[in-house]
Design an enzyme around this catalytic site. Structure first.
Site, PDB file in Angstrom:
ATOM      1  N   LYS A  14     -24.684 -53.157-106.761  1.00  0.00           N
ATOM      2  CA  LYS A  14     -24.608 -52.748-105.150  1.00  0.00           C
ATOM      3  C   LYS A  14     -24.641 -51.240-104.912  1.00  0.00           C
ATOM      4  CE  LYS A  14     -20.268 -54.725-105.496  1.00  0.00           C
ATOM      5  NZ  LYS A  14     -20.264 -55.374-106.930  1.00  0.00           N
ATOM      6  N   ARG A  89     -14.375 -59.131-100.152  1.00  0.00           N
ATOM      7  CA  ARG A  89     -14.269 -59.437-101.576  1.00  0.00           C
ATOM      8  C   ARG A  89     -13.449 -60.755-101.379  1.00  0.00           C
ATOM      9  NH1 ARG A  89     -15.581 -54.524-104.343  1.00  0.00           N
ATOM     10  NH2 ARG A  89     -15.840 -54.764-106.706  1.00  0.00           N
ATOM     11  N   ARG A 128     -21.927 -47.639-118.425  1.00  0.00           N
ATOM     12  CA  ARG A 128     -21.406 -46.785-117.482  1.00  0.00           C
ATOM     13  C   ARG A 128     -20.011 -45.875-117.797  1.00  0.00           C
ATOM     14  NH1 ARG A 128     -20.514 -48.687-111.290  1.00  0.00           N
ATOM     15  NH2 ARG A 128     -18.737 -49.608-112.398  1.00  0.00           N
ATOM     16  N   ARG A 134     -15.366 -43.903-116.570  1.00  0.00           N
ATOM     17  CA  ARG A 134     -14.515 -44.788-115.404  1.00  0.00           C
ATOM     18  C   ARG A 134     -13.394 -45.323-116.248  1.00  0.00           C
ATOM     19  NH1 ARG A 134     -17.368 -47.572-110.194  1.00  0.00           N
ATOM     20  NH2 ARG A 134     -16.016 -49.300-110.491  1.00  0.00           N
ATOM     21  N   ARG A 145     -12.334 -58.166-114.182  1.00  0.00           N
ATOM     22  CA  ARG A 145     -13.094 -58.094-113.009  1.00  0.00           C
ATOM     23  C   ARG A 145     -14.083 -59.074-112.649  1.00  0.00           C
ATOM     24  NH1 ARG A 145     -15.031 -52.196-114.155  1.00  0.00           N
ATOM     25  NH2 ARG A 145     -16.291 -52.409-112.156  1.00  0.00           N
TER      26      ARG A 145
HETATM   27  P1  B4P Z   1     -23.196 -50.839-109.779  1.00  0.00           P
HETATM   28  O1  B4P Z   1     -23.615 -52.548-109.747  1.00  0.00           O
HETATM   29  O2  B4P Z   1     -24.059 -50.237-108.652  1.00  0.00           O
HETATM   30  O3  B4P Z   1     -21.665 -50.837-109.445  1.00  0.00           O
HETATM   31  P2  B4P Z   1     -21.026 -51.734-108.443  1.00  0.00           P
HETATM   32  O4  B4P Z   1     -21.150 -53.096-108.515  1.00  0.00           O
HETATM   33  O5  B4P Z   1     -21.077 -50.892-106.953  1.00  0.00           O
HETATM   34  O6  B4P Z   1     -19.424 -51.306-108.555  1.00  0.00           O
HETATM   35  P3  B4P Z   1     -18.227 -52.100-108.939  1.00  0.00           P
HETATM   36  O7  B4P Z   1     -18.334 -53.656-108.290  1.00  0.00           O
HETATM   37  O8  B4P Z   1     -18.053 -52.193-110.347  1.00  0.00           O
HETATM   38  O9  B4P Z   1     -17.029 -51.602-108.268  1.00  0.00           O
HETATM   39  P4  B4P Z   1     -16.192 -51.124-107.053  1.00  0.00           P
HETATM   40  O10 B4P Z   1     -16.573 -49.626-106.963  1.00  0.00           O
HETATM   41  O11 B4P Z   1     -17.105 -51.995-105.787  1.00  0.00           O
HETATM   42  O12 B4P Z   1     -23.445 -50.118-111.061  1.00  0.00           O
HETATM   43  C1  B4P Z   1     -23.012 -50.591-112.206  1.00  0.00           C
HETATM   44  C2  B4P Z   1     -24.024 -49.918-113.578  1.00  0.00           C
HETATM   45  O13 B4P Z   1     -25.274 -50.668-113.374  1.00  0.00           O
HETATM   46  C3  B4P Z   1     -24.204 -48.421-112.955  1.00  0.00           C
HETATM   47  O14 B4P Z   1     -24.151 -48.003-114.292  1.00  0.00           O
HETATM   48  C4  B4P Z   1     -25.931 -48.556-112.800  1.00  0.00           C
HETATM   49  O15 B4P Z   1     -26.589 -47.492-113.284  1.00  0.00           O
HETATM   50  C5  B4P Z   1     -26.089 -49.857-113.432  1.00  0.00           C
HETATM   51  N1  B4P Z   1     -27.441 -50.335-113.025  1.00  0.00           N
HETATM   52  C6  B4P Z   1     -27.520 -50.783-111.664  1.00  0.00           C
HETATM   53  N2  B4P Z   1     -28.690 -51.315-111.381  1.00  0.00           N
HETATM   54  C7  B4P Z   1     -29.236 -51.521-112.481  1.00  0.00           C
HETATM   55  C8  B4P Z   1     -30.384 -52.312-113.039  1.00  0.00           C
HETATM   56  N3  B4P Z   1     -31.365 -52.721-112.449  1.00  0.00           N
HETATM   57  N4  B4P Z   1     -30.779 -52.304-114.701  1.00  0.00           N
HETATM   58  C9  B4P Z   1     -29.757 -51.560-115.329  1.00  0.00           C
HETATM   59  N5  B4P Z   1     -28.711 -51.032-114.959  1.00  0.00           N
HETATM   60  C10 B4P Z   1     -28.377 -50.980-113.752  1.00  0.00           C
HETATM   61  O16 B4P Z   1     -14.821 -51.675-107.130  1.00  0.00           O
HETATM   62  C11 B4P Z   1     -13.979 -51.305-108.042  1.00  0.00           C
HETATM   63  C12 B4P Z   1     -12.490 -51.851-107.856  1.00  0.00           C
HETATM   64  O17 B4P Z   1     -11.932 -51.252-106.672  1.00  0.00           O
HETATM   65  C13 B4P Z   1     -12.439 -53.360-107.969  1.00  0.00           C
HETATM   66  O18 B4P Z   1     -12.615 -53.653-109.216  1.00  0.00           O
HETATM   67  C14 B4P Z   1     -11.046 -53.422-106.972  1.00  0.00           C
HETATM   68  O19 B4P Z   1      -9.993 -53.309-107.847  1.00  0.00           O
HETATM   69  C15 B4P Z   1     -11.167 -52.242-105.991  1.00  0.00           C
HETATM   70  N6  B4P Z   1     -11.876 -52.944-104.632  1.00  0.00           N
HETATM   71  C16 B4P Z   1     -13.125 -52.412-104.443  1.00  0.00           C
HETATM   72  N7  B4P Z   1     -13.303 -53.040-103.159  1.00  0.00           N
HETATM   73  C17 B4P Z   1     -12.225 -53.758-102.923  1.00  0.00           C
HETATM   74  C18 B4P Z   1     -12.093 -54.682-101.926  1.00  0.00           C
HETATM   75  N8  B4P Z   1     -12.914 -55.145-100.903  1.00  0.00           N
HETATM   76  N9  B4P Z   1     -10.807 -55.400-101.847  1.00  0.00           N
HETATM   77  C19 B4P Z   1     -10.160 -55.392-102.841  1.00  0.00           C
HETATM   78  N10 B4P Z   1     -10.177 -54.487-103.671  1.00  0.00           N
HETATM   79  C20 B4P Z   1     -11.255 -53.751-103.923  1.00  0.00           C
END
Ligand code: B4P
Length: 190
Positions: A14, A89, A128, A134, A145
């Protein structure tokens, strides 16, 4: 306005794809994860509370997250649109988003759901964790998660599917290939 939700499990890409989408469509990026991490880094009262929750892999309470979203909508009203990354979420957050947007006579245009198998998610997030340190990217928290996603967040997909706004996209492959799939969906709704 074009109001996109980028949806998917932790590690589905994302944050990665949001950066590309913003570049192409000039949307305002709202990542609740990033906003919460800023609070943690600034050691605000909210940040201290959020850190403990995030380190467990649980969800921060709806009221806190919705308050942050409403503030951002007000700050950026009248722009070309928003990309909501990692929000909503829970179904309650989705209902609140719809209410908040309707205050500006706006609505969600489409929800793009990145579909990635669990094994691949775990691999990406462990990687990551190694690269960035992190604190929620360790095996125990990652598994929690993903469980939380399946139990509390997946019903949000059904919520938007009922409104015919849910668009699944294969999230496995190169970042460029996935971006092309996303662009096809966005250009179809514009
Ligand atoms: P991403 O996949 O981009 O990470 P993310 O989903 O955005 O993050 P995540 O869901 O973990 O955390 P968030 O900050 O929203 O990247 C992951 C990895 O994959 C990276 O290293 C990237 O380089 C790699 N990658 C990407 N694309 C790739 C591909 N095509 N091939 C290979 N590798 C690839 O949330 C964190 C925490 O915040 C939650 O657990 C919760 O506690 C809280 N939170 C956030 N939003 C909330 C909400 N709305 N309500 C309640 N709690 C919330």
């Amino acid at each position: 306005m074009l109001n996109l939700i980028l949806f998917g499990p932790p590690g589905s890409g994302k944050g990665t794809q949001s950066e590309r989408i913003i570049g192409k469509y000039s949307l305002v990026h709202i990542s609740t994860g990033d906003l919460l991490r800023e609070e943690v880094a600034s050691q605000t009262e909210l940040g201290l509370k959020a850190k403990e929750i995030m380190d467990r892999g649980a969800l921060v309470p709806d009221g806190i997250v919705i308050g942050m979203i409403r503030k951002k909508l007000e700050e950026h009203k009248g722009g070309r649109g928003f990309i909501f990354d990692g929000f909503p979420r829970t179904v309650e957050q989705a209902r609140e988003l719809d209410r908040a947007l309707s205050d500006y006579s706006e609505e969600v245009s489409v929800m793009i759901s990145l579909e990635v198998p669990r094994q691949e998610l775990v691999k990406r997030l462990l990687n990551r964790g190694k690269e960035t340190g992190r604190s929620d990217d360790n095996l125990e928290t990652i598994n929690n998660r993903i469980d939380v996603y399946e139990q509390q967040t997946l019903p949000v997909a059904h919520y938007y599917d009922q409104m015919r706004k849910y668009e699944p996209v294969d999230g496995v492959g190169s970042i460029d290939a996935i971006f092309k799939r996303i662009v096809k969906v966005i250009d179809g709704v514009k």
